[in-house]
Motif scaffolding. Sequence first.
Motif, mmCIF file in Angstrom:
data_model
loop_
_atom_site.group_PDB
_atom_site.id
_atom_site.type_symbol
_atom_site.label_atom_id
_atom_site.label_comp_id
_atom_site.label_asym_id
_atom_site.label_seq_id
_atom_site.Cartn_x
_atom_site.Cartn_y
_atom_site.Cartn_z
ATOM 1 N N UNK A 135 13.171 20.241 -14.857
ATOM 2 C CA UNK A 135 11.831 19.764 -14.723
ATOM 3 C C UNK A 135 11.665 18.673 -13.714
ATOM 4 N N UNK A 136 12.641 17.744 -13.774
ATOM 5 C CA UNK A 136 12.590 16.660 -12.677
ATOM 6 C C UNK A 136 12.715 17.084 -11.397
ATOM 7 N N UNK A 137 13.534 18.003 -11.228
ATOM 8 C CA UNK A 137 13.964 18.365 -9.958
ATOM 9 C C UNK A 137 13.001 19.481 -9.261
ATOM 10 N N UNK A 138 12.228 20.237 -10.163
ATOM 11 C CA UNK A 138 11.369 21.456 -9.877
ATOM 12 C C UNK A 138 9.962 21.057 -9.582
ATOM 13 N N UNK A 139 9.415 20.482 -11.024
ATOM 14 C CA UNK A 139 7.978 20.287 -11.094
ATOM 15 C C UNK A 139 7.280 19.681 -10.016
ATOM 16 N N UNK A 140 7.667 18.303 -9.455
ATOM 17 C CA UNK A 140 7.099 17.510 -8.494
ATOM 18 C C UNK A 140 7.053 18.499 -7.143
ATOM 19 N N UNK A 141 7.796 19.445 -7.057
ATOM 20 C CA UNK A 141 7.918 20.128 -5.817
ATOM 21 C C UNK A 141 6.742 21.483 -5.839
ATOM 22 N N UNK A 142 6.359 21.515 -7.342
ATOM 23 C CA UNK A 142 5.219 22.551 -7.185
ATOM 24 C C UNK A 142 3.851 22.119 -7.288
ATOM 25 N N UNK A 143 3.611 20.834 -7.452
ATOM 26 C CA UNK A 143 2.399 20.193 -7.532
ATOM 27 C C UNK A 143 1.280 20.935 -6.728
ATOM 28 N N UNK A 144 1.476 20.785 -5.343
ATOM 29 C CA UNK A 144 0.574 21.235 -4.221
ATOM 30 C C UNK A 144 0.484 22.814 -4.589
ATOM 31 N N UNK A 145 1.317 23.507 -4.736
ATOM 32 C CA UNK A 145 1.185 24.980 -5.012
ATOM 33 C C UNK A 145 0.497 25.306 -6.267
ATOM 34 N N UNK A 146 0.639 24.505 -7.276
ATOM 35 C CA UNK A 146 -0.233 24.596 -8.468
ATOM 36 C C UNK A 146 -1.879 24.534 -8.316
ATOM 37 N N UNK A 147 -2.074 23.336 -7.569
ATOM 38 C CA UNK A 147 -3.425 22.907 -7.263
ATOM 39 C C UNK A 147 -4.147 23.938 -6.394
ATOM 40 N N UNK A 148 -3.189 24.434 -5.376
ATOM 41 C CA UNK A 148 -3.862 25.585 -4.467
ATOM 42 C C UNK A 148 -4.035 26.888 -5.220
ATOM 43 N N UNK A 149 -3.201 27.257 -6.002
ATOM 44 C CA UNK A 149 -3.237 28.267 -6.650
ATOM 45 C C UNK A 149 -4.507 28.219 -7.518
ATOM 46 N N UNK A 150 -4.609 27.348 -8.334
ATOM 47 C CA UNK A 150 -5.879 27.056 -9.263
ATOM 48 C C UNK A 150 -7.030 27.498 -8.306
ATOM 49 N N UNK A 151 -7.072 26.757 -7.411
ATOM 50 C CA UNK A 151 -8.438 26.780 -6.369
ATOM 51 C C UNK A 151 -8.595 28.366 -6.085
ATOM 52 N N UNK A 152 -7.672 28.845 -5.733
ATOM 53 C CA UNK A 152 -7.944 30.421 -5.346
ATOM 54 C C UNK A 152 -8.168 31.234 -6.600
ATOM 55 N N UNK A 153 -7.541 31.122 -7.542
ATOM 56 C CA UNK A 153 -7.873 31.824 -8.593
ATOM 57 C C UNK A 153 -9.409 31.587 -9.052
ATOM 58 N N UNK A 154 -9.765 30.537 -8.938
ATOM 59 C CA UNK A 154 -11.189 30.088 -9.251
ATOM 60 C C UNK A 154 -12.109 30.539 -8.286
ATOM 61 N N UNK A 155 -11.715 31.023 -7.048
ATOM 62 C CA UNK A 155 -12.525 31.728 -6.098
ATOM 63 C C UNK A 155 -12.831 31.083 -4.996
ATOM 64 N N UNK A 156 -11.922 29.988 -4.764
ATOM 65 C CA UNK A 156 -12.118 29.440 -3.421
ATOM 66 C C UNK A 156 -11.978 30.250 -2.617
ATOM 67 N N UNK A 157 -12.959 30.432 -1.530
ATOM 68 C CA UNK A 157 -12.546 31.421 -0.222
ATOM 69 C C UNK A 157 -12.248 30.730 0.868
ATOM 70 N N UNK A 158 -11.793 29.394 1.024
ATOM 71 C CA UNK A 158 -11.410 28.773 2.321
ATOM 72 C C UNK A 158 -10.182 29.423 2.570
ATOM 73 N N UNK A 159 -9.990 29.035 4.072
ATOM 74 C CA UNK A 159 -8.698 29.483 4.563
ATOM 75 C C UNK A 159 -7.529 28.942 4.018
ATOM 76 N N UNK A 160 -6.243 29.734 3.981
ATOM 77 C CA UNK A 160 -5.082 29.233 3.245
ATOM 78 C C UNK A 160 -4.363 28.448 4.509
ATOM 79 N N UNK A 161 -4.240 28.855 5.659
ATOM 80 C CA UNK A 161 -3.437 28.264 6.697
ATOM 81 C C UNK A 161 -3.483 26.822 6.855
ATOM 82 N N UNK A 162 -2.446 26.384 7.050
ATOM 83 C CA UNK A 162 -2.382 24.849 7.302
ATOM 84 C C UNK A 162 -2.019 24.621 8.935
ATOM 85 N N UNK A 163 -2.510 23.663 9.236
ATOM 86 C CA UNK A 163 -2.247 23.124 10.862
ATOM 87 C C UNK A 163 -1.206 22.224 10.735
#
Length: 163
Positions: A135-163
């Motif tokens: 958990x210590x090794x994995x979970x902190x590296x998933x935080x941004x993915x989790x936040x982004x995924x939840x936004x998309x699941x809830x219908x956020x239509x903004x672009x996913x690409x990052x500059x």
Amino acid sequence: MLKVGILTLSDKGSKGEREDLSGKLLKELCEKEGWVVLKYEIIPDEKETIVKILKNWCDKENLDFIVTTGGTGVYPRDVTPEATKEVLEKEIPGIPEYIRYISYPITPMAALTRGMAGVRKETLIINLPGSPKAIKEIFPKLIDIIKHAVEKIKGDASECARN
């Protein structure tokens, strides 16, 4: 602020024979992000029970994110991936691939983890191993993915690409 459920799968933990260190650590890490842990349970490795709880937390409790810990290996009673697959409407194979990618350099036994990830209704579900070390090794590296995924699941239509 995400509404979170933590489900620990452990025969011994559910009987009070083992302390749930991984579930407690996940709770701490989620709260550190400002997320609210609304559900937390320790249950035995029983597929039907896992399915029932996951469906309830998605369908009735409307949680944003459910993380399971334990039951992802090859031990005969490890059924978390099978239970999770039964409730998912969309699989997200990249998350478990990424989890194994993170873990391979630390332990080759990462090849044995069978965790799943995906979506049911508007809930993201991710299976993690049952070890606090993992958990210590994995979970902190998933935080941004989790936040982004939840936004998309809830219908956020903004672009996913990052500059």
